[in-house]
Design a protein around this motif. Structure first.
Motif, short mmCIF file in Angstrom:
data_model
loop_
_atom_site.label_atom_id
_atom_site.label_comp_id
_atom_site.label_asym_id
_atom_site.label_seq_id
_atom_site.Cartn_x
_atom_site.Cartn_y
_atom_site.Cartn_z
N ALA A 54 -10.22 3.56 -6.24
CA ALA A 54 -9.45 3.55 -5.00
C ALA A 54 -8.92 4.93 -4.63
O ALA A 54 -8.52 5.16 -3.49
CB ALA A 54 -8.26 2.59 -5.13
N GLN A 55 -8.94 5.87 -5.58
CA GLN A 55 -8.23 7.12 -5.37
C GLN A 55 -8.82 7.99 -4.27
O GLN A 55 -8.09 8.66 -3.55
CB GLN A 55 -8.14 7.89 -6.69
CG GLN A 55 -7.25 7.22 -7.73
CD GLN A 55 -5.88 6.84 -7.16
OE1 GLN A 55 -5.19 7.69 -6.57
NE2 GLN A 55 -5.50 5.58 -7.31
N TYR A 56 -10.15 7.98 -4.12
CA TYR A 56 -10.74 8.79 -3.04
C TYR A 56 -10.20 8.33 -1.69
O TYR A 56 -9.82 9.15 -0.84
CB TYR A 56 -12.26 8.68 -3.05
CG TYR A 56 -12.89 9.23 -1.78
CD1 TYR A 56 -13.02 10.61 -1.59
CD2 TYR A 56 -13.30 8.38 -0.76
CE1 TYR A 56 -13.55 11.11 -0.41
CE2 TYR A 56 -13.84 8.87 0.42
CZ TYR A 56 -13.96 10.24 0.59
OH TYR A 56 -14.48 10.74 1.75
N PHE A 57 -10.17 7.01 -1.48
CA PHE A 57 -9.71 6.47 -0.20
C PHE A 57 -8.21 6.72 0.01
O PHE A 57 -7.77 6.98 1.11
CB PHE A 57 -10.03 4.98 -0.12
CG PHE A 57 -11.50 4.70 -0.12
CD1 PHE A 57 -12.23 4.73 1.06
CD2 PHE A 57 -12.18 4.45 -1.30
CE1 PHE A 57 -13.59 4.49 1.07
CE2 PHE A 57 -13.54 4.21 -1.31
CZ PHE A 57 -14.25 4.24 -0.13
N LYS A 58 -7.44 6.64 -1.08
CA LYS A 58 -6.01 6.92 -0.97
C LYS A 58 -5.76 8.40 -0.69
O LYS A 58 -4.86 8.77 0.05
CB LYS A 58 -5.28 6.50 -2.26
CG LYS A 58 -5.17 4.99 -2.47
CD LYS A 58 -4.38 4.68 -3.74
CE LYS A 58 -4.27 3.19 -3.99
NZ LYS A 58 -3.47 2.50 -2.96
N ARG A 59 -6.58 9.25 -1.29
CA ARG A 59 -6.38 10.69 -1.18
C ARG A 59 -6.94 11.27 0.12
O ARG A 59 -6.33 12.16 0.72
CB ARG A 59 -7.06 11.38 -2.38
CG ARG A 59 -6.86 12.89 -2.44
CD ARG A 59 -7.56 13.50 -3.65
NE ARG A 59 -9.01 13.38 -3.56
CZ ARG A 59 -9.75 12.57 -4.32
NH1 ARG A 59 -9.17 11.81 -5.24
NH2 ARG A 59 -11.07 12.52 -4.17
N GLU A 60 -8.09 10.75 0.58
CA GLU A 60 -8.79 11.36 1.71
C GLU A 60 -8.73 10.55 3.01
O GLU A 60 -8.46 11.11 4.07
CB GLU A 60 -10.26 11.61 1.33
CG GLU A 60 -10.44 12.52 0.14
CD GLU A 60 -9.98 13.95 0.40
OE1 GLU A 60 -9.94 14.35 1.59
OE2 GLU A 60 -9.65 14.66 -0.57
N ILE A 61 -9.01 9.27 2.93
CA ILE A 61 -9.13 8.47 4.16
C ILE A 61 -7.79 7.96 4.65
O ILE A 61 -7.43 8.13 5.82
CB ILE A 61 -10.10 7.28 3.93
CG1 ILE A 61 -11.43 7.76 3.35
CG2 ILE A 61 -10.30 6.52 5.25
CD1 ILE A 61 -12.18 8.72 4.24
N ALA A 100 0.66 10.63 4.14
CA ALA A 100 1.42 11.87 4.27
C ALA A 100 0.62 12.95 5.00
O ALA A 100 1.18 13.73 5.77
CB ALA A 100 1.84 12.36 2.89
N ARG A 101 -0.68 13.00 4.75
CA ARG A 101 -1.52 14.06 5.35
C ARG A 101 -1.93 13.75 6.78
O ARG A 101 -2.06 14.67 7.60
CB ARG A 101 -2.79 14.26 4.51
CG ARG A 101 -2.57 15.02 3.22
CD ARG A 101 -3.87 15.11 2.45
NE ARG A 101 -4.96 15.70 3.26
CZ ARG A 101 -6.25 15.63 2.93
NH1 ARG A 101 -6.62 14.98 1.85
NH2 ARG A 101 -7.15 16.20 3.70
N GLY A 135 0.81 -1.21 0.00
CA GLY A 135 0.00 0.00 0.00
C GLY A 135 0.84 1.26 0.00
O GLY A 135 0.52 2.24 -0.67
N LEU A 136 1.94 1.24 0.74
CA LEU A 136 2.84 2.39 0.78
C LEU A 136 3.57 2.60 -0.54
O LEU A 136 4.14 3.68 -0.78
CB LEU A 136 3.85 2.24 1.92
CG LEU A 136 3.26 2.39 3.33
CD1 LEU A 136 4.29 2.00 4.38
CD2 LEU A 136 2.77 3.80 3.57
N GLN A 137 3.55 1.58 -1.39
CA GLN A 137 4.13 1.71 -2.74
C GLN A 137 3.07 2.06 -3.78
O GLN A 137 3.33 2.05 -4.98
CB GLN A 137 4.81 0.41 -3.15
CG GLN A 137 5.99 0.02 -2.28
CD GLN A 137 6.55 -1.33 -2.67
OE1 GLN A 137 7.23 -1.48 -3.70
NE2 GLN A 137 6.26 -2.36 -1.87
N GLY A 138 1.85 2.34 -3.30
CA GLY A 138 0.78 2.76 -4.20
C GLY A 138 0.05 1.62 -4.88
O GLY A 138 -0.59 1.84 -5.93
#
Length: 313
Positions: free
Chosen positions: A275-282, A286-287, A181-184
């Motif tokens: 998957a991008q919403y969960f990767k970006r927001e949840i 980094a955030r 997951g940390l490798q995207g």
């Protein structure tokens, strides 16, 4: 669309007497069925070319044991699978026993739509025992026959996205998914052979299917990725193995699941962008994570000191 229709090809039992060409024909038949479903990628099980041989006790170097291992991939007997995949334009994940440079691994490969191998993984979390246990009803001797995987958990460019691999017992460990997951990773592919009734506590056997789905659904959600998992299942040489092959969305939802303990193909439309919403927001590491806070916790635990108050984070 990045990703596309992904297939999972569950396998029923493989008899000890079945030859490689017989098994490869079963794989090819399912590959063709997947093509009829418009799949562009198919996941086959762990040790998909043979019966689950770690259930028997062999002396290392025994010719019968060595015959379960592949010394090249593809080899003369597995080449038809690669040729058919190339003709159909389908990539695949395939688990098998690998022998190379005196080492023995529980291995999986990733191919593209031309039949070219683009990735390899060797199983890290080896279950079972080295020596047989006479108190048990059956054996699980992966530690006896396989070396620990030495490739880590790499993620490869495939299907216009990032695809990782795991094998069987790996799926139970959170760090398996987290490292990828940390490798995207947007899709994690895995195969398994999970036996029950070897002498484990009744509760463990009774919960085998629950734990199978629990670990994969949690891994998919926590790492915002698809998981496609294929079992070898059913009553194989007198031993029971669970099925429940499935495809799981980044939401943690099961979107397709096998209903038999035989050869069966399932498929689902796996849009990597979902998957991008969960990767970006949840689960945006980094955030939403403070590395210095986690480092502080580790230091305090290691020193035996009490944890700092919550408000200090």
């Amino acid at each position: 669309m990045r990703g596309g229709v992904i297939g999972v090809a569950q396998m029923g039992p493989i008899a000890k007497s079945e030859s490689r060409p017989q098994v490869v024909k079963r794989l090819i038949d399912m590959l063709k069925e997947a093509k009829g479903r418009n799949c562009r990628f198919v996941v086959f099980p762990e040790l998909a070319l043979t019966t689950f041989f770690p259930r028997w006790v062999y002396q290392l170097g025994d010719p019968e044991l060595e015959a379960f291992f592949e010394t090249e991939m593809p080899g003369p007997e597995t080449k038809p699978l690669f040729e058919t995949a190339a003709e159909l334009g389908i990539g695949f994940y395939l688990g098998y026993a690998e022998k190379t440079k005196g080492k023995h691994y529980n291995t999986a490969i990733l191919t593209d739509g031309t039949g070219k191998i683009i990735g390899k993984y060797r199983k890290v979390h080896l279950p079972g025992h080295v020596e047989p246990d006479p108190s048990r009803k059956g054996e699980h001797l992966e530690k006896r026959y396989f070396d620990i995987g030495n490739l880590g958990f790499p993620v490869y460019e495939a299907l216009e996205g990032r695809v990782g691999m795991a094998i069987c017992n790996d799926r139970r460990w959170p760090e398996t998914y987290r490292v990828m997951g940390l490798q995207g990773a947007e899709l994690i592919t895995l195969g398994y052979n999970t036996p029950v009734g070897l002498g484990e506590p009744f509760q463990a056997a009774a919960l085998a299917n629950f734990h199978n789905s629990l670990t994969m659904q949690a891994g998919a959600y926590h790492n915002a990725c698809w998981v496609a998992a294929a079992a070898k299942c059913g009553n194989e040489e007198g031993f029971e193995m669970i099925g429940q092959s499935m495809i799981i969305a980044p939401t943690g939802e099961v979107v397709a699941q096998c209903s038999s303990l035989e050869d069966e193909v399932i498929s689902a439309r796996c849009d990597f962008d979902q998957a991008q919403y969960f990767k970006r927001e949840i689960f945006n590491f980094a955030r939403h994570r403070r590395p210095e806070a986690y480092g502080l916790i580790t230091e305090r635990i290691g020193a035996g000191d009490p944890l700092p108050p919550v408000e200090s984070f």
